[in-house]
Write an enzyme that holds these catalytic residues in place. Sequence first.
Site, PDB file in Angstrom:
ATOM      1  N   HIS A 294     -75.718  -4.235  34.975  1.00  9.46           N
ATOM      2  CA  HIS A 294     -74.811  -4.587  33.879  1.00  9.46           C
ATOM      3  C   HIS A 294     -73.683  -5.481  34.374  1.00  9.46           C
ATOM      4  CE1 HIS A 294     -71.970  -3.739  30.471  1.00  9.46           C
ATOM      5  NE2 HIS A 294     -73.104  -3.842  29.801  1.00  9.46           N
ATOM      6  N   CYS A 295     -73.244  -5.252  35.597  1.00  7.14           N
ATOM      7  CA  CYS A 295     -72.108  -5.998  36.146  1.00  7.14           C
ATOM      8  C   CYS A 295     -72.431  -7.475  36.384  1.00  7.14           C
ATOM      9  CB  CYS A 295     -71.656  -5.385  37.467  1.00  7.14           C
ATOM     10  SG  CYS A 295     -71.223  -3.639  37.387  1.00  7.14           S
ATOM     11  N   ILE A 296     -73.701  -7.806  36.594  1.00  8.11           N
ATOM     12  CA  ILE A 296     -74.042  -9.190  36.937  1.00  8.11           C
ATOM     13  C   ILE A 296     -74.618  -9.948  35.746  1.00  8.11           C
ATOM     14  CG2 ILE A 296     -74.402  -8.514  39.330  1.00  8.11           C
ATOM     15  CD1 ILE A 296     -77.408  -8.883  38.921  1.00  8.11           C
TER      16      ILE A 296
END
Length: 342
Positions: free
Chosen positions: A332-334
């Site tokens: 999700h962070c990338i």
Amino acid sequence: MWRMPIESAPHERTWMAFPREGVTLGDDAETREEGYRAWTEVAHAVAQFEPVTMVVDPTEIARARRMLSADIEIVEAPLDEFWMRDVGPTFVVDADRPGVLGAVDWIFNGWGAPDWAEWQKSALLARVVAEHVGAERIDSLLVAEGGGLHVDGRGTVLLTDTVQLDPRRNPFADRARVEAELARTIGATDAIWLSRGLTRDYDDLGTNGHVDIVATFASPDHVLVHEQTDAAHPDAEVSQLVRRELTDAFAALGRSVTITGIPAPSTLRDDHGWVDWSYINHLVTNDGVVLCGFGDPAADARAAEIIADAYPGRRVVTVDSRPIFDRGGGIHCITQQQPTVG
């Protein structure tokens, strides 16, 4: 009025940023290659379900073209950090103007301006992305990152005190000021404040408690939470706290919401301390879910089953995310979804 759709709403595309040499990627050739492969594998997994656009620093264009499939669009722009959820814009739509896409340009200071971080180039990416897609840019004076919030698409936002009220980010903010700005930019009418994030996220390379690793909306009436069941791990207590706070907050709003825990993998520690491996940090796509895997067959399969039930009709694809978590985040962070407007 601007409104941020829930992640499970239809997407136009997903945005990512290709790794480049620096602190995050790694110190030696083997470590750097591991990082390039991890980001590439996620991009190809997402591309099974929807278009992917990758921002690539000029120094990495040749490598990106070699590693990425031809159907992934490349946009060349200077960057230093490549966690697109945090350095890129947060997309919103305007209910009063069908077809209008907005891009919230938060201030980004490298998760609180730690000494190791380089962020000045990537802090300008929201402008690059907004211009590329013809979105209306919404400037904000709030220091914030996309990983620090999750929405249900109906006005409710999940936050953590330790991110939004971090004195290294917003030294003069209080809950009321943050809520007012989120109402203006993403249409949040109800804020649910959680006390903190996972233990590892407070290390030097952490974000100080991003919510997208502890809780997310599968639907407006269904919340998924990280569940550490081993009492030896400090996140066992954190998991219980988060669940209590969510339960109390939705009760205060008079809402009946199902809260489902996704048990953590069996691994508790790595060479750097307590792990923060979490299946919550997945990406929902148009017809699928790209789920973090951790080399734990039983736990990975159990998480995939829970995710499939939470997002009926979507195919779950698991990508080994240990190299991403080693660098401070997850799938999700990338990634950052661009909603469809109509």
